[in-house]
Design an enzyme around this catalytic site. Structure first.
Site, PDB file in Angstrom:
ATOM      1  NE  ARG A  63      -0.188   1.555   3.566  1.00  0.00           N
ATOM      2  CZ  ARG A  63       0.838   2.357   3.716  1.00  0.00           C
ATOM      3  NH1 ARG A  63       2.063   1.888   3.906  1.00  0.00           N
ATOM      4  NH2 ARG A  63       0.676   3.661   3.687  1.00  0.00           N
ATOM      5  CB  ALA A  65       0.475   6.869  -3.849  1.00  0.00           C
ATOM      6  NE  ARG A 100      -6.178   0.868  -1.856  1.00  0.00           N
ATOM      7  CZ  ARG A 100      -5.566   1.383  -0.786  1.00  0.00           C
ATOM      8  NH1 ARG A 100      -4.312   1.078  -0.511  1.00  0.00           N
ATOM      9  NH2 ARG A 100      -6.206   2.220   0.021  1.00  0.00           N
ATOM     10  CG  ASP A 252      -3.002   8.087  -1.693  1.00  0.00           C
ATOM     11  OD1 ASP A 252      -2.937   8.643  -0.581  1.00  0.00           O
ATOM     12  OD2 ASP A 252      -2.684   6.909  -1.893  1.00  0.00           O
ATOM     13  CG  ASN A 262      -2.326  11.753   2.319  1.00  0.00           C
ATOM     14  OD1 ASN A 262      -1.795  10.820   1.734  1.00  0.00           O
ATOM     15  ND2 ASN A 262      -2.063  12.019   3.583  1.00  0.00           N
TER      16      ASN A 262
HETATM   17  O1  MRU Z   1      -4.626   3.374   2.032  1.00  0.00           O
HETATM   18  P1  MRU Z   1      -3.141   3.547   1.981  1.00  0.00           P
HETATM   19  O2  MRU Z   1      -2.434   3.026   3.187  1.00  0.00           O
HETATM   20  O3  MRU Z   1      -2.553   3.010   0.696  1.00  0.00           O
HETATM   21  O4  MRU Z   1      -2.945   5.123   1.960  1.00  0.00           O
HETATM   22  C1  MRU Z   1      -1.661   5.651   1.969  1.00  0.00           C
HETATM   23  C2  MRU Z   1      -1.639   7.115   2.038  1.00  0.00           C
HETATM   24  O5  MRU Z   1      -2.648   7.780   2.081  1.00  0.00           O
HETATM   25  C3  MRU Z   1      -0.298   7.763   1.954  1.00  0.00           C
HETATM   26  O6  MRU Z   1      -0.254   8.940   2.709  1.00  0.00           O
HETATM   27  C4  MRU Z   1      -0.003   8.111   0.495  1.00  0.00           C
HETATM   28  O7  MRU Z   1      -0.180   6.988  -0.328  1.00  0.00           O
HETATM   29  C5  MRU Z   1       1.350   8.649   0.308  1.00  0.00           C
HETATM   30  S1  MRU Z   1       2.551   7.387   0.425  1.00  0.00           S
HETATM   31  C6  MRU Z   1       4.086   7.982   0.149  1.00  0.00           C
END
Ligand code: MRU
Length: 371
Positions: A63, A65, A100, A252, A262
């Site tokens: 997980r 981004a 996703r 994201d 985000n």
């Molecule tokens: O649902 P997730 O855990 O994939 O969400 C992650 C986030 O929101 C992070 O802050 C984002 O992807 C930035 S990662 C460098």
């Protein structure tokens, strides 16, 4: 980054370490760190098909981004192990794209793979796919290191101004676990810590999946960075009392106009930061920018995840087993929007690998300066 003294990336081809793409022979697999097991167990997993990679992305074994983008690139490479014809590649792309919806890195990586692979003769696609996925990973590491250095310069200036250790608040996990290495929001923090700048991190727990409490805290602990986990609702109070010097979050998807999408709850932190004149930064690799979008609130697709993530929490019981417990009344409805959008007007600066700029200048700093 290191886990118990050993260097790890979050994803790697499983064929004797740093496999060269030209060696690809259709039997390579991919290794990942299973993030659903952290912080209780550090386990790696072998992913051997595009279907398994889609599942790893959906269930959040991988997980964040940038890591979702890297995983999707390797998903395409796994698909070429079986079949490299155009129809098979487009089918794999379709399945990965549906895994996703919010992190734009996924579509960016899949499109890049298709653009590289489709013009090639079929016999060359498998080797090229493994090579390109490895290149995407290497680029991610380089980008995040540069974000760390630009963020470090900003933190040094702030520390000079305040003449005391810095308290930085972060939300969700935007550390090395969310990327291939280094992280985005945490990269400046690691760089500052390594450079001897005194930093302390307020870690939002980040309900419902607790990426802050489970992953960010674990990472910071591995690296020796002082930190304190707080409930999601505590940040505004800490800001009102002068206990937060800046906020750094990941993203994201960021629009061309600087709206930052985000993890759910980021917007509330940005509002509190704005009200208390606390600088609010988003650390953003350029593959996270969606140049096709200008209005984050209207245009960015927000993932709705299973309500069970709100209804249940999991943790380690006294006997060492990891268990899920229901925290809401049986029969109550729950909703689980996974991301929100912070409008550009609440963002002090975007930290990219090319430098830091106000959100409104993103296009000028990156696109126009580097056409
Ligand atoms: O649902 P997730 O855990 O994939 O969400 C992650 C986030 O929101 C992070 O802050 C984002 O992807 C930035 S990662 C460098």
């Amino acid at each position: 980054m290191k886990v118990a003294g050993q260097h790890y990336r979050t994803i790697w081809p499983e064929n004797g370490g740093q496999m060269n793409g030209s060696q690809a022979n259709g039997s390579q697999t991919v290794a990942i760190i299973d993030q659903t097991q952290l912080p209780h167990h550090f386990k790696t997993l072998r992913v051997d098909s595009v279907t398994a990679m889609v599942s790893a992305i959906k269930t959040m074994q991988v997980r964040g981004a940038p890591l979702i983008g890297a995983a999707a690139a390797y998903g395409m490479a796994l698909a070429t192990n079986v079949d490299s014809d155009e129809h098979a590649l487009k089918q794999a792309a379709h399945e990965l794209l549906a895994s996703r919806p919010t992190a734009v890195n996924l579509a960016w990586a899949v499109e890049r793979m298709l653009q590289v692979l489709l013009p090639l003769p079929e016999s060359e696609r498998c080797a090229a796919a493994w090579r390109e996925a490895a290149a995407i990973c290497d680029e991610d590491v380089t980008i995040n290191q540069a974000i760390g250095q630009h963020g470090l310069a900003m933190l040094r200036t702030l520390a000079k101004e305040l003449q005391r250790p810095l308290n930085i608040l972060t939300h969700c996990n935007a550390g090395w676990l969310a990327t291939v290495d280094w992280g985005t929001a945490l990269s400046p923090i690691y760089a500052a810590h390594d450079a001897g700048l005194a930093v302390h991190v307020w870690v939002d727990e980040t309900r419902p999946r607790n990426q802050g409490a489970s992953l960010t805290a674990w990472e910071l602990q591995q690296h020796g960075v002082p930190h304190t986990i707080i409930s999601d609702n505590a940040g505004g109070h800490l800001m009102q009392h002068g206990r937060v010097d800046c906020v750094i979050v990941g993203a994201d998807r960021v629009t061309a106009t600087g709206d930052v999408c985000n993890k759910i709850g980021t917007y509330l932190k940005a509002l509190a930061a704005f009200d208390n004149r606390v600088p609010f930064y988003a650390a953003v690799p350029t593959p996270t920018i969606d140049w096709s979008m200008c209005d984050g609130l209207r245009e960015i697709p927000i993932e709705e995840r299973d309500a069970g993530e709100v209804a249940y929490m999991s943790g380690m019981a006294a006997d060492g087993s990891v268990q899920a417990v229901r925290v809401i009344p049986a029969g109550s409805a729950a909703a689980n929007p996974a991301f929100d959008v912070t409008p550009a007007r609440l963002v002090t600066g975007i930290i990219t690998e090319r430098g830091i700029c106000p959100p409104g200048e993103l296009q000028r700093m990156i696109k126009e300066a580097n056409p």
